[in-house]
Design an enzyme around this catalytic site. Sequence first.
Site, PDB file in Angstrom:
ATOM      1  N   GLU A 114       0.936  -1.164   0.144  1.00  0.00           N
ATOM      2  CA  GLU A 114       0.085   0.094   0.054  1.00  0.00           C
ATOM      3  C   GLU A 114       0.835   1.314   0.044  1.00  0.00           C
ATOM      4  O   GLU A 114       0.407   2.326  -0.707  1.00  0.00           O
ATOM      5  CB  GLU A 114      -0.885  -0.019   1.107  1.00  0.00           C
ATOM      6  CG  GLU A 114      -1.856  -0.908   1.158  1.00  0.00           C
ATOM      7  CD  GLU A 114      -3.004  -0.695   0.161  1.00  0.00           C
ATOM      8  OE1 GLU A 114      -2.978   0.148  -0.655  1.00  0.00           O
ATOM      9  OE2 GLU A 114      -3.930  -1.611   0.097  1.00  0.00           O
ATOM     10  N   ARG A 118       0.939   3.917  -3.072  1.00  0.00           N
ATOM     11  CA  ARG A 118       0.359   5.328  -2.778  1.00  0.00           C
ATOM     12  C   ARG A 118       1.307   6.316  -2.793  1.00  0.00           C
ATOM     13  O   ARG A 118       1.421   7.184  -3.519  1.00  0.00           O
ATOM     14  CB  ARG A 118      -0.593   5.020  -1.693  1.00  0.00           C
ATOM     15  CG  ARG A 118      -1.522   4.137  -1.782  1.00  0.00           C
ATOM     16  CD  ARG A 118      -2.869   4.384  -0.824  1.00  0.00           C
ATOM     17  NE  ARG A 118      -3.611   2.926  -0.645  1.00  0.00           N
ATOM     18  CZ  ARG A 118      -4.954   3.109  -0.478  1.00  0.00           C
ATOM     19  NH1 ARG A 118      -5.569   4.178  -0.223  1.00  0.00           N
ATOM     20  NH2 ARG A 118      -5.711   1.912  -0.548  1.00  0.00           N
ATOM     21  N   ASP A 241      -4.773  -9.465  -8.912  1.00  0.00           N
ATOM     22  CA  ASP A 241      -4.947  -8.344 -10.040  1.00  0.00           C
ATOM     23  C   ASP A 241      -3.829  -7.810 -10.427  1.00  0.00           C
ATOM     24  O   ASP A 241      -3.269  -7.992 -11.693  1.00  0.00           O
ATOM     25  CB  ASP A 241      -5.959  -7.383  -9.499  1.00  0.00           C
ATOM     26  CG  ASP A 241      -5.853  -7.040  -8.112  1.00  0.00           C
ATOM     27  OD1 ASP A 241      -4.852  -7.174  -7.610  1.00  0.00           O
ATOM     28  OD2 ASP A 241      -6.925  -6.333  -7.726  1.00  0.00           O
ATOM     29  N   GLU A 357     -11.625   0.938 -10.768  1.00  0.00           N
ATOM     30  CA  GLU A 357     -11.350   0.098 -12.066  1.00  0.00           C
ATOM     31  C   GLU A 357     -12.071   0.136 -13.131  1.00  0.00           C
ATOM     32  O   GLU A 357     -11.574   0.249 -14.358  1.00  0.00           O
ATOM     33  CB  GLU A 357     -11.189  -1.255 -11.542  1.00  0.00           C
ATOM     34  CG  GLU A 357      -9.928  -1.516 -10.688  1.00  0.00           C
ATOM     35  CD  GLU A 357     -10.151  -1.034  -9.256  1.00  0.00           C
ATOM     36  OE1 GLU A 357     -11.087  -0.647  -8.544  1.00  0.00           O
ATOM     37  OE2 GLU A 357      -9.154  -1.175  -8.450  1.00  0.00           O
ATOM     38  N   THR A 441      -0.512   1.160 -10.258  1.00  0.00           N
ATOM     39  CA  THR A 441      -1.783   0.492 -10.091  1.00  0.00           C
ATOM     40  C   THR A 441      -2.725   1.642  -9.342  1.00  0.00           C
ATOM     41  O   THR A 441      -4.067   1.182  -9.024  1.00  0.00           O
ATOM     42  CB  THR A 441      -1.774  -0.719  -9.402  1.00  0.00           C
ATOM     43  OG1 THR A 441      -3.116  -1.403  -9.665  1.00  0.00           O
ATOM     44  CG2 THR A 441      -1.468  -0.782  -8.163  1.00  0.00           C
TER      45      THR A 441
HETATM   46  C1  DMJ Z   1      -6.063   0.619  -5.472  1.00  0.00           C
HETATM   47  O1  DMJ Z   1      -5.596   1.010  -4.188  1.00  0.00           O
HETATM   48  C2  DMJ Z   1      -5.273   0.114  -6.325  1.00  0.00           C
HETATM   49  O2  DMJ Z   1      -5.705   0.292  -7.504  1.00  0.00           O
HETATM   50  C3  DMJ Z   1      -4.947  -1.260  -6.042  1.00  0.00           C
HETATM   51  O3  DMJ Z   1      -4.489  -1.914  -7.260  1.00  0.00           O
HETATM   52  C4  DMJ Z   1      -6.321  -2.021  -5.817  1.00  0.00           C
HETATM   53  N1  DMJ Z   1      -7.313  -1.486  -4.986  1.00  0.00           N
HETATM   54  C5  DMJ Z   1      -7.282   0.078  -5.220  1.00  0.00           C
HETATM   55  C6  DMJ Z   1      -8.513   0.554  -5.692  1.00  0.00           C
HETATM   56  O4  DMJ Z   1      -9.648  -0.148  -5.997  1.00  0.00           O
END
Ligand code: DMJ
Length: 466
Positions: A114, A118, A241, A357, A441
């Site tokens: 995380e 981020r 994912d 997403e 992501t």
């Molecule tokens: C985000 O923190 C990122 O996109 C992660 O890959 C998946 N979950 C959240 C958003 O849904």
Amino acid sequence: MRIRLTTLLLALSTLLLSPAAAAAQVNRRALAERVRAEFLHAWRGYERYAWGHDELKPLSKTARDWYGEPLYMTQVDALDTLILLGFHEEAKRDREFVIGHLDFDKDIYVQNFEITIRHLGGLLSAYQLTNDRRLLRLAEDLGKRLLPAFDSPTGIPYRFVNLRTGKTRGEVTNPAEAGTLLIEFGTLSKLTGNPVFYDKAKRALVETYRRRSSIGLVGSRINVETGEWAGKTSHIGGGIDSYYEYLLKCWRLFGDEDCRRMWLESVAAVNKHLADEEGGELWYGQADMQTGRRTATGYGALDAFFPAVLALAGDTARARRLQASSMKMWRANGVEPERLDYRTMKVTSAGYPLRPEIVESAYYLRHLTRDPRYLGEGAEMFEDFVRHCKTEAAYAALKNVETKEQEDNMESFLFAETFKYFYLLFAPPKALDFDRVTFNTEAHPIRRTWQKPDREGGRVSTVKAN
Ligand code: DMJ
């Protein structure tokens, strides 16, 4: 009232016109402006009630810090969006606050994944947009503090690392947490000239891939000390994912040929064993990683990233079909649930934590196919999103998409991703040159400002895949 009228017109035009004709009714400029206005509404709420804290709790108008003391999660995650949406004053104030206050020398165990997607992603992207080297210095300090996470017998990182002591915790992780680090750590290597970050993150990705089954699938949980799978269900949803996403994107961003090979073999296995045809629709479900036997038919908000990845890889046919299924999921309740059973369309996990997403996939598909239908989908989702999630102070997650009951929660990815993808979908292409960036992501765009890979077949590190 204005919103209701727009929604009504949009719904009518979707019913009466073909998707392309309905999309032609979309006033992109007006929608981009509305996204900016709604973003600002949420940002003002954050500034007013939670400035200097990780997140705003939008119903109680209080603040939440993930680890007891703030790491300015929302401020770091939102910074590049503030810049891209043109909120220059707010961006400057935010950047100065982050630089003046963010100090990673804290005795707390943070979740490597995380904080990487981020903070590391946010700082690196904001550095590239501003050229403010203080942001790069913060990123480098953070990168060094996260490195001990990789010191496991397999090289697959522990889930948690203490930012001050380097001690680690959490020996059972998953492919997403193990394999969604290379864009950020690799970029840090490229920008600082120190290869250690690239090598550690690539090894983690390769070691996860190496443990795929004989039919090419990965499981849902893996022990970083033994390398044994602790969960053998394979799927494309949360927990796996972005492992797939980074195989593809690290080939794109770094020209890393190992990533290319790993991506091509993995996506073939996923399409063979996880893709499911249900009543003429394309979905992706769950299967046993060793036999490929279907074990469940669940699909949800997190799986909806996959059309974007398929489209980026050039498989627009599958991407289009899967996006149509995601839209069916959204439309069943006027907002997507966290999870449903695609065979029965029954909701099995009813929350909506403001996820991006499905919008991300509409944006990729719009850019890569030029099909206006994706503008229409974006407009429809945006109206629903505003109608159900807007609060007096900001935006709130939904506890239940069937009842639309709100929840006192607003994750930082609302600013980093959801608003950014809505905006980029409607904004003129010059807002951001899609072809010159790779989004991590968490939707932080990274530009390849370093040299292209050399003649060694794009080899950018000493770690090799086999
Ligand atoms: C985000 O923190 C990122 O996109 C992660 O890959 C998946 N979950 C959240 C958003 O849904």
